[in-house]
Design an enzyme around this catalytic site. Sequence first.
Site, PDB file in Angstrom:
ATOM      1  N   ASP A   1      -7.500   5.418   4.859  1.00 46.96           N
ATOM      2  CA  ASP A   1      -7.676   6.348   5.973  1.00 46.96           C
ATOM      3  C   ASP A   1      -8.468   7.546   5.451  1.00 46.96           C
ATOM      4  OD1 ASP A   1      -5.936   5.023   8.046  1.00 46.96           O
ATOM      5  OD2 ASP A   1      -4.474   5.271   6.447  1.00 46.96           O
TER       6      ASP A   1
ATOM      7  N   GLY B   1       0.815  -1.206   0.000  1.00 48.03           N
ATOM      8  CA  GLY B   1       0.000   0.000   0.000  1.00 48.03           C
ATOM      9  C   GLY B   1       0.850   1.258   0.000  1.00 48.03           C
ATOM     10  N   HIS B   2       1.900   1.267   0.817  1.00 44.88           N
ATOM     11  CA  HIS B   2       2.811   2.409   0.832  1.00 44.88           C
ATOM     12  C   HIS B   2       3.509   2.573  -0.522  1.00 44.88           C
ATOM     13  CE1 HIS B   2       2.823   1.450   5.279  1.00 44.88           C
ATOM     14  NE2 HIS B   2       2.584   2.751   5.310  1.00 44.88           N
TER      15      HIS B   2
ATOM     16  N   SER C   1      -0.040  -1.731   8.331  1.00 48.16           N
ATOM     17  CA  SER C   1       1.084  -2.179   9.151  1.00 48.16           C
ATOM     18  C   SER C   1       0.609  -2.909  10.394  1.00 48.16           C
ATOM     19  CB  SER C   1       1.955  -0.976   9.535  1.00 48.16           C
ATOM     20  OG  SER C   1       2.471  -0.338   8.383  1.00 48.16           O
TER      21      SER C   1
END
Length: 280
Positions: free
Chosen positions: A150, A36-37, A186
């Site tokens: 988010d 994702g990062h 995470s």
Amino acid sequence: MLICRSVADCRAAIADVRAKGQIIGMVPTMGFLHEGHMRLVATAQDNADAVVVSIFVNPSQFGDASDLDAYPRNEARDLAMLKDAGVALVFMPDVETMYPAGDETIVETTRMANMLHGLVRPGHFRGVATVVTRLFNIVTPDVAAFGEKDYQQLQIIKRMVADLHMPLTIIGAPTVREADGLAMSSRNVRLSPQDRAAASVISRALTAAETAASGATVDDLHGLISDTISTEPRASLKGLDIVEAETLNAIDGPLQGPTAIMISVAFGDILLIDQRVVTP
């Protein structure tokens, strides 16, 4: 790839990039990177010439000290991933750098930070807005990428940037998911095997709501999501919000336009969040 740990070194490196006339992209992270990062890094690279990634586990967004202590970290692995991805600079400050002695300034979106998921984690978004503002002031990016997972955070950052006249563009990137639909996070590595298997109920609930959105009311979707989560005994629904996608304003009755569904679910002491934007 340059690695900077002080503000002075970071600013000097940024000045060198600016001297070349390059557009700077940024991805703020707390490390322990996953796919994702890396999608965020790719998104920033698509919109900039040089990308800066910050790695800083921000204490001011943790309400529980034990949660902060338990947050996973792997600096060597993170740096290897970023180097392979072609990141130009990594900024890795310590707590004393980001919060110097005598520090007393905070940044907060007064409405957006204290509603919805902000009620589940009081003070969390104040910590996010404060540290992101400080990072932006140090790195001075032209664009910055944040994940849509988010979702409330993304809207808060957009509002903060607009309100404070920050000269940068915020780009939202789609949520990256595991094969079973669980949003990458995470925190997932902290789940027990049983809780990890159970956690797929979150995406099942959101998919069911998306399928039912046409013609559904807010109450219908609340009931559908709650009922779906309740089928998994290891899951505890902590927050469920169905709001206007851009403003996060409350809605009632049938869905009228783009609608954000945001959910917080606990598995033991691990809180996971996810979202889906639906259009009726």
